[in-house]
Design an enzyme around this catalytic site. Structure first.
Site, PDB file in Angstrom:
ATOM      1  N   ASP A  13       0.219   4.914   1.714  1.00  0.00           N
ATOM      2  CA  ASP A  13      -0.450   6.166   2.790  1.00  0.00           C
ATOM      3  C   ASP A  13      -0.231   4.866   3.954  1.00  0.00           C
ATOM      4  O   ASP A  13      -0.934   4.117   4.234  1.00  0.00           O
ATOM      5  CB  ASP A  13      -1.888   6.250   2.491  1.00  0.00           C
ATOM      6  CG  ASP A  13      -2.215   7.431   1.549  1.00  0.00           C
ATOM      7  OD1 ASP A  13      -1.377   8.168   1.389  1.00  0.00           O
ATOM      8  OD2 ASP A  13      -2.807   7.422   0.459  1.00  0.00           O
ATOM      9  N   ASP A  58       0.737  -1.281   0.241  1.00  0.00           N
ATOM     10  CA  ASP A  58      -0.037   0.308   0.114  1.00  0.00           C
ATOM     11  C   ASP A  58       0.611   0.968  -0.403  1.00  0.00           C
ATOM     12  O   ASP A  58       1.408   0.956   0.539  1.00  0.00           O
ATOM     13  CB  ASP A  58      -0.753  -0.121   1.122  1.00  0.00           C
ATOM     14  CG  ASP A  58      -1.860   1.879   1.607  1.00  0.00           C
ATOM     15  OD1 ASP A  58      -2.372   1.377   0.266  1.00  0.00           O
ATOM     16  OD2 ASP A  58      -2.274   1.887   2.354  1.00  0.00           O
TER      17      ASP A  58
END
Length: 486
Positions: A75, A73
């Site tokens: 963030d 991922d």
């Protein structure tokens, strides 16, 4: 501070032996209950007092030698953000609440409180209550504030604004509907993201708001240099990711990744099979051609996991995916697709520091000892024993509150409620094979390293294995070699 132990002469009035009490004074002994030594001496001799926040912790056995493909991922995984970003999100959402939803101007006087909420809390929408629930769905006492489960790190400003608005209406005796309040604040927080405010703030101040970028760069270099394939699946737009990755890893950051997918719409990306992949050109504009392969150097938007698996062939335990959101990032991958999963839990850095303090060790050790004494003393029904029992119960409650406050005065640790694991902790164990404070923890391990979970004793088992006495400091074999990166 600690109650002097006086139970022995209550249970056996004619005991004559004398020993040292917890406060260093003398106290009577009995054959049934020998006098308890000072609290510091109750700590097992092999107990580890220096937990390492750079360690990786295992819920399941994971052999990195079997992992060929690493997914990420963006963030709070590749990019870790400063706490200043939460303040900015809160302030802008508060402005939307007043200007767009016409809430009272007086709410603007409520400033953001950085350490008020913790991740993993539940919110009673009907009653406007923010609460901490344990793994057995019980609510921790002293954590309900008039202020859905919040699993996202980005949700911390939302919880604080909910508490603020509820407090304003209740304090000023203004009638309101908690359901409307929840929906309005959720929408106000959403507007901060949908209108691009958060993206703009980060892109304008990368150096202040993105932390430890050089460590992310080091991780990517190390994985690629050892022949691993890498991919990125994020909900963030390409322009935002490009700015951040360029800041952390240079203009050629895309060379690290075999596949890059933006605006993926997780968790639907992992569950739906409707949205096709679309390619973005170098200007970030959508192309119209059908996607027949996922090629290195290209940027793709949306799509779904089923097409991803079909086009890449990356299946099963040879894939290890890193993310911070237990539901959106990890749950479906583990439960339905057999990928190995790694949770990024930034809160570990603070929590391991608390656990490593002498005050925590002494308090917890005495709490456990006191609980054992209560368990044994309860069978004695004379009034003097009952009085001591009540005093010990009170002291136990005080110790539990003090230990909670070491983590967070309102809600305590994100991993425990009293002696039970939290609901968050239970989900962390269910949906992640390993977990760590940041991606950079990988730098402390060889890529052929095997992570072994500790054998946690069941209630009917005795903790006889030494592994229970040490966790963390022994599990970072390359910590000193990699320290120069920090």
């Amino acid at each position: 501070m600690l109650l002097r132990i006086q139970y022995a002469h209550i249970l056996k009035p004619h005991a004559t032996n004398v020993g040292a009490g917890l406060d260093g004074s003398s106290c009577p002994q009995s054959d049934l209950f020998p006098c308890v030594p000072p609290a510091s001496e109750l700590i097992p001799p092999g107990a580890c007092k220096t937990l390492n926040s750079a360690a990786i912790y295992a819920n399941n056995e994971v052999d990195l030698a079997e992992v060929d493909i690493y997914g990420f991922d963006y963030d709070y995984t590749l990019a870790l953000y400063s706490n200043a970003l939460n303040t900015m999100i809160y302030n802008q959402a508060r402005t939307f609440l007043i200007e767009h939803f016409k809430y009272p101007e007086e709410i603007s006087k409520y400033e953001y409180v950085p350490n008020f909420a913790v991740r993993g809390l539940h919110y009673d929408i009907q009653k406007g209550l923010l609460m901490k629930i344990d793994a057995f769905h019980y609510i921790q006492r002293g954590t309900v504030y008039r202020v859905k489960q919040f699993m996202d790190i980005f949700s911390i400003p939302e919880m604080t604004l909910l508490a603020v608005a509820n407090d304003f209406f209740i304090t000023n005796d203004i009638e309101y509907d908690p359901v409307h309040l929840f929906k309005d604040i959720s929408e106000a927080i959403g507007m901060v993201h949908l209108k691009g405010f958060m993206y703009k703030w980060v892109m304008q101040d990368l150096g202040r708001l993105i932390q430890r970028g050089e460590e992310t760069d080091a991780v990517l270099h190390r994985l690629v240099s050892q022949g691993k394939k890498l991919f990125l699946i994020t909900n963030s737009p390409f322009s935002f990711v490009d700015k951040g990755m360029t800041h952390m890893a240079g203009k050629k950051w895309r060379d690290f990744f075999d596949v890059v997918i933006v605006q993926a719409d997780k968790p639907h990306f992992f569950t739906d099979c409707v949205k096709p992949f679309r390619r973005l050109d170098d200007n970030g504009d959508l192309r119209w051609e059908k996607i027949k392969s996922l090629d290195k150097g290209q940027i793709y938007k949306q799509g779904n996991l089923y097409d991803f698996l079909r086009l890449t062939g990356w299946r099963g335990s040879k894939v290890l995916y890193f993310g911070d959101h237990l539901y959106s990032d990890l749950a479906d991958l583990m439960l339905r697709h057999g990928w190995r999963t790694a949770a990024i839990v930034p809160e570990l850095e603070h929590e391991t520091k608390v656990v490593s303090t002498n005050r925590y060790a002494l308090s917890l050790t005495w709490l456990q000892a006191l609980t054992g004494l209560l368990e044994q003393l309860q069978v004695h029904k004379d009034q003097e024993s009952k009085q001591v029992f009540r005093e010990w119960q009170q002291e136990r409650d005080e110790l539990r509150a003090m230990i909670k406050n070491l983590y967070n005065p309102q809600f305590g640790s994100i991993f425990r409620t009293g002696h039970n694991p939290t609901y968050f902790s239970r989900r962390l164990c269910r949906f992640s094979d390993i977990y760590m404070a940041s991606l950079s923890c990988l730098l402390n391990y060889d890529l052929s390293y095997t992570f072994y979970p500790r054998r946690t004793p069941l209630q009917h088992e005795a903790p006889l294995w030494m592994d229970q006495l040490c966790t963390g400091c022994m599990k970072t074999p390359f910590l000193e070699e990699m320290s120069h990166i920090r």
